[in-house]
Motif scaffolding. Structure first.
Motif, short mmCIF file in Angstrom:
data_model
loop_
_atom_site.label_atom_id
_atom_site.label_comp_id
_atom_site.label_asym_id
_atom_site.label_seq_id
_atom_site.Cartn_x
_atom_site.Cartn_y
_atom_site.Cartn_z
N VAL A 68 0.85 -1.27 -0.09
CA VAL A 68 -0.39 0.28 -0.30
C VAL A 68 1.26 1.53 0.46
CG1 VAL A 68 -1.41 1.54 1.07
CG2 VAL A 68 -1.87 -0.97 1.19
N LEU A 69 1.68 1.08 0.93
CA LEU A 69 3.15 2.27 1.01
C LEU A 69 3.78 2.86 -0.39
CD1 LEU A 69 4.01 2.25 4.92
CD2 LEU A 69 2.23 3.69 3.89
N THR A 70 4.23 1.61 -1.17
CA THR A 70 5.12 1.99 -1.93
C THR A 70 3.59 2.46 -3.56
OG1 THR A 70 6.17 -0.38 -1.50
CG2 THR A 70 6.24 0.01 -3.80
N VAL A 71 2.90 2.16 -3.34
CA VAL A 71 2.02 2.54 -4.44
C VAL A 71 1.59 3.72 -4.53
CG1 VAL A 71 -0.67 2.28 -5.73
CG2 VAL A 71 0.76 -0.17 -5.28
N ILE A 72 1.17 4.40 -2.96
CA ILE A 72 1.11 5.65 -2.66
C ILE A 72 2.63 6.44 -3.36
CG2 ILE A 72 0.27 7.06 -1.07
CD1 ILE A 72 -1.21 5.22 -0.69
N ALA A 73 3.38 6.27 -2.58
CA ALA A 73 4.47 6.51 -2.57
C ALA A 73 4.98 6.93 -3.68
CB ALA A 73 6.00 6.34 -1.54
N SER A 74 4.99 5.63 -4.74
CA SER A 74 5.21 5.65 -6.07
C SER A 74 4.80 6.75 -6.97
CB SER A 74 6.14 3.89 -6.60
OG SER A 74 6.61 3.30 -5.94
N ALA A 75 3.61 6.67 -6.53
CA ALA A 75 1.92 7.06 -7.90
C ALA A 75 2.39 8.75 -7.86
CB ALA A 75 0.72 6.84 -7.63
N LYS A 90 14.42 16.51 -11.42
CA LYS A 90 15.33 16.21 -12.62
C LYS A 90 16.41 15.34 -12.24
CE LYS A 90 13.91 18.66 -16.70
NZ LYS A 90 14.47 19.38 -18.08
N ALA A 91 17.05 15.80 -11.02
CA ALA A 91 18.44 15.36 -10.86
C ALA A 91 17.57 14.37 -9.45
CB ALA A 91 19.10 16.75 -9.71
N PHE A 92 16.72 14.48 -8.96
CA PHE A 92 16.00 13.33 -7.90
C PHE A 92 15.98 12.01 -8.84
CE2 PHE A 92 12.52 11.81 -6.04
CZ PHE A 92 12.83 10.99 -4.33
N PHE A 93 15.63 12.39 -9.97
CA PHE A 93 14.74 10.97 -10.65
C PHE A 93 16.35 10.25 -10.91
CE2 PHE A 93 14.05 9.28 -15.38
CZ PHE A 93 13.45 8.20 -14.46
N VAL A 138 8.74 3.82 -8.89
CA VAL A 138 8.63 5.33 -9.39
C VAL A 138 8.82 5.41 -10.61
CG1 VAL A 138 9.53 7.54 -9.60
CG2 VAL A 138 9.42 5.90 -7.29
N PHE A 139 9.06 4.72 -10.97
CA PHE A 139 10.06 4.80 -13.18
C PHE A 139 8.44 4.35 -13.57
CE2 PHE A 139 11.10 2.22 -17.04
CZ PHE A 139 12.18 3.83 -17.62
N MET A 140 7.93 3.20 -13.22
CA MET A 140 6.57 2.84 -13.75
C MET A 140 5.62 4.11 -13.66
SD MET A 140 5.81 -0.64 -12.54
CE MET A 140 4.84 -0.95 -13.19
N PHE A 141 5.85 4.82 -12.69
CA PHE A 141 4.23 5.79 -12.84
C PHE A 141 4.85 7.00 -13.77
CE2 PHE A 141 1.89 3.21 -8.81
CZ PHE A 141 1.58 3.75 -9.32
N ARG A 142 6.40 7.03 -13.30
CA ARG A 142 6.51 8.69 -14.41
C ARG A 142 6.20 7.63 -15.46
NH1 ARG A 142 10.98 9.60 -18.14
NH2 ARG A 142 11.37 12.66 -17.72
N GLN A 143 6.49 6.87 -16.38
CA GLN A 143 7.14 6.61 -17.97
C GLN A 143 4.82 7.10 -17.80
OE1 GLN A 143 10.01 7.37 -18.13
NE2 GLN A 143 9.85 6.43 -20.51
#
Length: 260
Positions: A68-75, A90-93, A138-143
């Motif tokens: 649950v926490l991973t999905v929320i934070a990643s989204a 961008k630097a954070f990514f 994070v990469f999945m949601f960002r893309q």
């Protein structure tokens, strides 16, 4: 494809059927695929003799809370990285992606020191907290959010929607396939995690399922029927999770609601 099914499925079938064999039949010659005298004694001993129910509950708590926490934070992270233009984002990514270049073993020691200093050693929270942020999520949601037209967000802002409301009411619903995909992956990762819980946990009452199964293996002998029964029980939740949610893992029409 059928050849791959046979190659991957046959060992799994043998593994499941062997869990119903008495210990004496596991190494009898000639080997047989189907048990001659099926029994569930291995399952009963696994559940009652090794505090299996407690291990199962601990793992379920860790897997669900982390997922649950991973999905929320990643989204939230993926949305910010995709739709806000700041140099530090961008630097954070880039820093997040850089973590994928480091083997897990490299950061085990510093991660343990941080968990110890935070007072989370020998706590289930010590397993959950370091696993919340994943570069994959994070990469999945960002893309995904990068493919969402900006016109959809602009239309929401014109209608008076706040940033939080836009994210919760518009972006999250269309990202449901990504959420469910990441949820399945995250649950599987945390359910099967062995090394990190082994390092963080010292109290047997807080052991997770994988550590509990490892404790079945003795120094001089192995109770194979109990080990196989416990292993089969451990994979049942993963199979159920996939069967329930796999139909939702499909492509979403992100252009719905937009006019040409």
């Amino acid at each position: 494809m059928w050849l791959l099914v046979v190659l991957y499925g046959f060992p799994l079938l043998w593994f499941v059927l062997s869990s119903f064999k008495p210990a004496g039949d596991l190494f009898s010659y000639p080997l047989t695929l189907f048990p001659r005298n099926p029994t569930v004694a291995g399952y009963e001993q696994a559940w009652t003799s090794f505090d299996f129910a407690r291990y199962f509950t601990n793992t379920l708590v860790v897997a669900i809370s982390t997922t649950v926490l991973t999905v929320i934070a990643s989204a939230m992270s993926g949305y910010a990285l995709a739709k806000y233009s700041n140099w530090w984002l961008k630097a954070f990514f880039v820093c997040i992606l850089a973590t994928t270049m480091l083997p897990t073993e490299v950061i085990l020691s510093p991660s343990f020191l941080v968990i110890r200093d935070l007072g989370l050693y020998n706590q289930l929270a010590g397993i959950v907290v370091p696993s919340v942020i994943t570069a994959t999520g994070v990469f999945m949601f960002r893309q995904f959010f990068s493919t969402v037209p900006d016109e959809l967000l602009e239309a929401a802002r014109i209608d008076g929607s706040s940033e939080i409301s836009t994210f919760v009411r518009i972006m999250l619903p269309i990202a449901r396939p990504i959420m469910l995909t990441l949820a399945i992956f995250s649950f599987q990762w945390r359910w099967n995690d062995y090394i990190w819980p082994l390092i963080v946990l010292n109290d047997p009452s807080r052991f997770t399922l994988q550590i509990g199964i490892q404790s079945i293996v003795g120094a001089e002998n192995v109770n194979w029927s109990v080990l196989l029964g416990a292993s089969v029980i451990s994979i049942v939740p993963l199979v159920l999770i996939y069967l329930v949610f796999q139909r939702y893992v499909m492509s979403a029409d992100i252009n719905a609601g937009l006019k040409d």
